[in-house]
Motif scaffolding. Structure first.
Motif, PDB file in Angstrom:
ATOM      1  N   LEU A 188      35.783  51.241  33.107  1.00  0.00           N
ATOM      2  CA  LEU A 188      36.086  51.303  34.529  1.00  0.00           C
ATOM      3  C   LEU A 188      36.260  50.077  35.542  1.00  0.00           C
ATOM      4  O   LEU A 188      35.466  48.666  35.142  1.00  0.00           O
ATOM      5  N   GLU A 189      37.098  49.843  36.411  1.00  0.00           N
ATOM      6  CA  GLU A 189      36.614  48.768  37.547  1.00  0.00           C
ATOM      7  C   GLU A 189      35.264  48.992  37.706  1.00  0.00           C
ATOM      8  O   GLU A 189      34.880  49.982  38.693  1.00  0.00           O
ATOM      9  N   PRO A 190      35.122  47.806  38.333  1.00  0.00           N
ATOM     10  CA  PRO A 190      33.396  47.020  38.440  1.00  0.00           C
ATOM     11  C   PRO A 190      32.550  47.970  39.841  1.00  0.00           C
ATOM     12  O   PRO A 190      32.035  48.701  39.838  1.00  0.00           O
ATOM     13  N   TRP A 191      33.988  48.065  41.023  1.00  0.00           N
ATOM     14  CA  TRP A 191      33.684  48.356  42.383  1.00  0.00           C
ATOM     15  C   TRP A 191      33.594  50.523  42.289  1.00  0.00           C
ATOM     16  O   TRP A 191      33.098  50.560  43.433  1.00  0.00           O
TER      17      TRP A 191
ATOM     18  N   VAL B  87      29.228  48.651  49.864  1.00  0.00           N
ATOM     19  CA  VAL B  87      29.259  48.452  48.432  1.00  0.00           C
ATOM     20  C   VAL B  87      30.245  47.730  47.694  1.00  0.00           C
ATOM     21  O   VAL B  87      29.957  46.602  46.985  1.00  0.00           O
ATOM     22  N   MET B  88      31.133  48.733  47.988  1.00  0.00           N
ATOM     23  CA  MET B  88      32.092  48.896  47.457  1.00  0.00           C
ATOM     24  C   MET B  88      33.025  46.936  47.136  1.00  0.00           C
ATOM     25  O   MET B  88      33.668  46.712  47.054  1.00  0.00           O
ATOM     26  N   PHE B  89      32.947  47.421  49.182  1.00  0.00           N
ATOM     27  CA  PHE B  89      33.208  45.831  49.676  1.00  0.00           C
ATOM     28  C   PHE B  89      32.853  44.586  48.639  1.00  0.00           C
ATOM     29  O   PHE B  89      33.124  44.087  48.324  1.00  0.00           O
ATOM     30  N   LEU B  90      31.371  44.331  49.171  1.00  0.00           N
ATOM     31  CA  LEU B  90      30.497  43.684  47.743  1.00  0.00           C
ATOM     32  C   LEU B  90      31.205  43.052  46.633  1.00  0.00           C
ATOM     33  O   LEU B  90      31.344  41.210  46.675  1.00  0.00           O
ATOM     34  N   THR B  91      31.079  44.446  45.935  1.00  0.00           N
ATOM     35  CA  THR B  91      31.771  44.610  44.543  1.00  0.00           C
ATOM     36  C   THR B  91      32.738  43.300  44.499  1.00  0.00           C
ATOM     37  O   THR B  91      33.205  43.009  43.468  1.00  0.00           O
ATOM     38  N   LEU B  92      33.782  43.722  45.041  1.00  0.00           N
ATOM     39  CA  LEU B  92      35.519  43.413  44.920  1.00  0.00           C
ATOM     40  C   LEU B  92      35.312  41.832  45.497  1.00  0.00           C
ATOM     41  O   LEU B  92      35.637  41.143  44.674  1.00  0.00           O
ATOM     42  N   THR B  93      34.583  41.618  45.989  1.00  0.00           N
ATOM     43  CA  THR B  93      34.541  40.484  47.146  1.00  0.00           C
ATOM     44  C   THR B  93      33.848  39.314  45.925  1.00  0.00           C
ATOM     45  O   THR B  93      34.451  38.209  45.401  1.00  0.00           O
ATOM     46  N   TYR B  94      32.616  39.817  45.489  1.00  0.00           N
ATOM     47  CA  TYR B  94      32.144  38.704  44.710  1.00  0.00           C
ATOM     48  C   TYR B  94      32.002  38.792  42.906  1.00  0.00           C
ATOM     49  O   TYR B  94      31.955  38.922  42.007  1.00  0.00           O
ATOM     50  N   THR B  95      32.634  40.242  42.362  1.00  0.00           N
ATOM     51  CA  THR B  95      32.986  39.661  41.063  1.00  0.00           C
ATOM     52  C   THR B  95      34.343  38.928  40.861  1.00  0.00           C
ATOM     53  O   THR B  95      35.073  39.035  41.653  1.00  0.00           O
TER      54      THR B  95
END
Length: 216
Positions: A151-154, A208-216
């Motif tokens: 799966l995608e991390p987000w 949290v999803m936004f942060l994951t997308l931003t910093y992954t």
């Protein structure tokens, strides 16, 4: 109806919640996050000295565990209580933050169960595991239906949030609200929980999803 939660009882419940949270955190770190796990999981990417320094750094930061857990508990319980208080204010025109805070403290014990299950699972059932296994594991969640590493991390966090303990938490919150606020029946109480806490949870998951997308 007389408030069933006195100030002393709320403080006692909060103290027990904090102690149990710290105990589970300590047990998970002691038995699951062993030094051998670090070396086995990170040996392909880091040298022995780098892994040793990482372990030493982790050990030094353990002194911050108690204030961090305390701060997280206070912030989470306060935000949940504020969401529910505002929901009840709009529906019943009552501002009952102290009662609602007591309810959220009592209901929060539910989330200790998955931490205990995680500890028992990796101690006695899946005794060979990686950091990724620990990170992705959440009992009775939708994530268990999927292969997490595909799966995608987000997507990981929202799928973890969709679990049976979250559902039980909502029901317990609604039930306890009916005990503290007799003008609310179970249907109205559940409406408050869904409209207030549910909305706050969706916003938090999106953040949290936004942060994951931003910093992954």
């Amino acid at each position: 109806m007389e408030n069933s939660y006195t100030g002393t009882k709320v403080r006692m419940h909060f103290l027990i919640l904090l102690v149990m949270s710290l105990l589970l955190l300590f047990l998970n770190k002691s038995f699951l996050l062993s030094d051998s796990l670090y070396f086995n999981s990170l040996s392909e990417k880091f040298s022995y000295e780098e892994i040793s320094e990482l372990i030493n750094r982790r050990n030094r930061l353990e002194l911050l565990t108690i204030p961090i857990v305390l701060l997280v508990c206070i912030i989470k319980l306060t935000l949940c209580s504020l969401c529910l208080t505002l929901g009840i204010f709009f529906i019943a025109d009552k501002f009952e933050f102290k009662k609602i805070f007591a309810v959220t403290v009592a209901a929060e014990f539910i989330f200790l169960v998955p931490s205990a299950i995680k500890l028992l699972w990796f101690l006695f059932f899946q005794t060979t595991y990686t950091f990724q296994d620990l990170q992705y594991f959440y009992p009775l969640s939708i994530l268990n239906i999927f292969e997490a590493n595909t799966l995608e991390p987000w997507l990981i966090y929202p799928l973890q949030v969709l679990n049976i303990f979250e559902v039980i938490y909502w029901i317990v919150l609604a039930y306890l609200l009916t005990k503290e606020l007799p003008e609310l029946d179970m249907n109205r109480s559940m409406t408050v929980v869904m409209a207030s806490y549910g909305t706050g949870l969706v916003i938090w998951v999106a953040f949290v999803m936004f942060l994951t997308l931003t910093y992954t």
